[in-house]
Motif scaffolding. Structure first.
Motif, short mmCIF file in Angstrom:
data_model
loop_
_atom_site.label_atom_id
_atom_site.label_comp_id
_atom_site.label_asym_id
_atom_site.label_seq_id
_atom_site.Cartn_x
_atom_site.Cartn_y
_atom_site.Cartn_z
N MET A 1 0.84 -1.20 0.00
CA MET A 1 0.00 0.00 0.00
C MET A 1 0.88 1.25 0.00
O MET A 1 1.81 1.37 0.80
N VAL A 2 0.57 2.17 -0.89
CA VAL A 2 1.27 3.45 -0.92
C VAL A 2 0.92 4.25 0.33
O VAL A 2 -0.21 4.21 0.82
N SER A 3 1.88 4.98 0.88
CA SER A 3 1.63 5.79 2.07
C SER A 3 2.05 7.24 1.81
O SER A 3 3.18 7.49 1.38
N LEU A 4 1.13 8.17 2.03
CA LEU A 4 1.42 9.60 1.91
C LEU A 4 1.05 10.24 3.23
O LEU A 4 -0.05 10.77 3.41
N PRO A 5 1.96 10.24 4.22
CA PRO A 5 1.58 10.61 5.58
C PRO A 5 1.28 12.09 5.79
O PRO A 5 0.48 12.43 6.64
N HIS A 6 1.92 12.98 5.03
CA HIS A 6 1.73 14.41 5.28
C HIS A 6 1.51 15.16 3.97
O HIS A 6 2.33 15.98 3.56
N PRO A 7 0.40 14.90 3.29
CA PRO A 7 0.15 15.60 2.03
C PRO A 7 -0.23 17.05 2.27
O PRO A 7 -0.56 17.45 3.40
N LEU A 8 -0.19 17.86 1.23
CA LEU A 8 -0.71 19.22 1.31
C LEU A 8 -2.22 19.18 1.57
O LEU A 8 -2.86 18.13 1.40
N PRO A 9 -2.84 20.30 1.97
CA PRO A 9 -4.27 20.30 2.29
C PRO A 9 -5.10 19.68 1.17
O PRO A 9 -4.96 20.04 -0.01
N GLY A 10 -5.94 18.73 1.57
CA GLY A 10 -6.80 18.08 0.60
C GLY A 10 -6.06 17.15 -0.34
O GLY A 10 -6.64 16.66 -1.31
N ALA A 11 -4.78 16.89 -0.08
CA ALA A 11 -3.95 16.05 -0.95
C ALA A 11 -3.90 16.60 -2.36
O ALA A 11 -4.05 15.88 -3.35
N VAL A 12 -3.69 17.92 -2.48
CA VAL A 12 -3.56 18.54 -3.80
C VAL A 12 -2.10 18.48 -4.25
O VAL A 12 -1.19 18.35 -3.44
N GLY A 13 -1.91 18.59 -5.57
CA GLY A 13 -0.58 18.76 -6.12
C GLY A 13 -0.29 20.23 -6.30
O GLY A 13 -1.20 21.05 -6.46
N LEU A 14 0.99 20.59 -6.30
CA LEU A 14 1.38 22.00 -6.37
C LEU A 14 2.62 22.16 -7.22
O LEU A 14 3.59 21.40 -7.10
N SER A 15 2.61 23.14 -8.12
CA SER A 15 3.80 23.53 -8.87
C SER A 15 3.62 24.97 -9.33
O SER A 15 2.54 25.55 -9.19
N HIS A 16 4.68 25.55 -9.86
CA HIS A 16 4.63 26.90 -10.41
C HIS A 16 5.08 26.84 -11.87
O HIS A 16 6.05 26.15 -12.20
N LEU A 17 4.40 27.58 -12.73
CA LEU A 17 4.68 27.52 -14.15
C LEU A 17 4.93 28.91 -14.73
O LEU A 17 4.24 29.87 -14.38
N SER A 18 5.90 28.99 -15.63
CA SER A 18 6.08 30.13 -16.51
C SER A 18 5.78 29.64 -17.92
O SER A 18 6.50 28.77 -18.44
N ALA A 19 4.73 30.16 -18.53
CA ALA A 19 4.27 29.63 -19.81
C ALA A 19 5.35 29.75 -20.88
O ALA A 19 6.08 30.75 -20.95
N TYR A 20 5.46 28.74 -21.73
CA TYR A 20 6.43 28.78 -22.83
C TYR A 20 6.17 29.99 -23.73
O TYR A 20 5.01 30.37 -23.98
N ASP A 21 7.26 30.57 -24.23
CA ASP A 21 7.12 31.69 -25.17
C ASP A 21 7.48 31.27 -26.60
O ASP A 21 7.73 32.10 -27.46
N TRP A 22 7.50 29.96 -26.87
CA TRP A 22 7.76 29.46 -28.21
C TRP A 22 6.52 29.65 -29.08
O TRP A 22 5.41 29.29 -28.69
N GLU A 23 6.71 30.16 -30.28
CA GLU A 23 5.59 30.34 -31.20
C GLU A 23 5.24 29.01 -31.87
O GLU A 23 6.12 28.28 -32.32
N ALA A 24 3.96 28.70 -31.93
CA ALA A 24 3.49 27.47 -32.55
C ALA A 24 3.05 27.73 -33.99
O ALA A 24 3.11 28.86 -34.49
N ALA A 25 2.57 26.68 -34.65
CA ALA A 25 2.21 26.76 -36.07
C ALA A 25 1.12 27.79 -36.35
O ALA A 25 1.05 28.35 -37.45
N ASP A 26 0.26 28.04 -35.38
CA ASP A 26 -0.83 29.01 -35.58
C ASP A 26 -0.45 30.41 -35.11
O ASP A 26 -1.32 31.28 -35.00
N GLY A 27 0.84 30.64 -34.81
CA GLY A 27 1.30 31.95 -34.40
C GLY A 27 1.12 32.26 -32.93
O GLY A 27 1.45 33.35 -32.48
N VAL A 28 0.62 31.29 -32.16
CA VAL A 28 0.36 31.47 -30.74
C VAL A 28 1.53 30.93 -29.94
O VAL A 28 2.05 29.84 -30.23
N CYS A 29 1.97 31.67 -28.92
CA CYS A 29 3.02 31.21 -28.02
C CYS A 29 2.38 30.54 -26.81
O CYS A 29 1.47 31.11 -26.20
N GLY A 30 2.86 29.36 -26.46
CA GLY A 30 2.30 28.71 -25.29
C GLY A 30 2.68 27.26 -25.17
O GLY A 30 3.66 26.81 -25.76
#
Length: 248
Positions: A1-30
């Motif tokens: 059995m997997v054990s997660l003894p001290h998860p964040l509130p509500g057992a949520v995941g957390l990370s921080h993102l800076s969106a990509y600035d690469w231009e795609a085929a439709d001219g949109v960066c993301g």
């Protein structure tokens, strides 16, 4: 059995993102369009501006993002983060551990989705954060956009059948992983909810002895600038929060 003894509130995941600035085929960066199969994802915008483009069986939406705004998407909703200038987001994921265990499918073209080995090769990234990883992440993003654009075009024309077929293909790809996900869910989100139930039972019985176990925790990111699905990602090595894989 997997054990997660001290998860964040509500057992949520957390990370921080800076969106990509690469231009795609439709001219949109993301970022790389994708959906999650059983997890709702939330964005809390902390800086900059941009948008999130979403596809669901009821149509296409373009939600503006700016500092202070919040957006979230339920399972089955394709989302594509769009860079508008300095966009910085804190990501909250339902069911911590499941996204990193494969609860995300890119909108690759049909011929890739229908071949599990080809899909796995296209979705994988090399280890590290060097130039070769950036190049691989950009190729992956471009392949996901190549599958995303026809889905969007069909939805905008009132045809949701291609999108529904994509959802079905995504479900087939991940089916074998469900037993592993179930264990992570039981150890994380379900266990957190059950602890609350036990605490309510104790309070109702006039027995607050569980409060003697009270404590506090703190953490800082353990990897900065990793390559996620939507952008450069800061990650935390906490139980069930961010495993060493490439999902957002």
């Amino acid at each position: 059995m997997v054990s997660l003894p001290h998860p964040l509130p509500g057992a949520v995941g957390l990370s921080h993102l800076s969106a990509y600035d690469w231009e795609a085929a439709d001219g949109v960066c993301g970022g790389s369009p994708h959906l999650h199969l059983v997890c709702t994802e939330g964005y809390v915008v902390t800086a900059g501006r941009g948008a999130v483009q979403t596809l669901s069986p009821d149509g296409y939406r373009d939600l503006p993002l700016e500092a202070g705004s919040v957006a979230w998407f339920t399972p089955g909703t394709v989302h594509r983060m769009v860079q508008g200038g300095g966009l910085r987001i804190t990501v909250l994921m339902q069911n911590s551990g499941l996204p990193e265990a494969g609860d995300a499918v890119f909108t690759f073209p049909t011929e890739v989705l229908e071949d599990p080995e080809r899909y796995a090769a296209a979705a994988a990234l090399p280890a590290g954060t060097g130039p070769e990883v950036a190049a691989a992440a950009r190729r992956r993003r471009d392949l996901a956009v190549a599958g995303f654009l026809p889905l969007r075009e069909a939805l905008q024309a009132g045809d949701n059948e291609p999108y529904l077929r994509f959802q079905q293909a995504a479900a087939r790809l991940v089916r074998a992983r469900v037993p592993t996900w179930r264990e992570l869910w039981r150890a994380g989100a379900l266990a957190a909810a059950e602890r609350t139930g036990a605490q309510l039972d104790a309070l109702e019985a006039g027995d607050p002895r569980y409060l003697a176990e009270a404590t506090a925790f703190g953490a800082r990111p353990t990897r900065l600038g990793g390559y996620g699905m939507c952008g450069r990602r800061d990650e935390y090595a906490l139980p069930g929060v961010t495993l060493p894989q490439s999902g957002d």
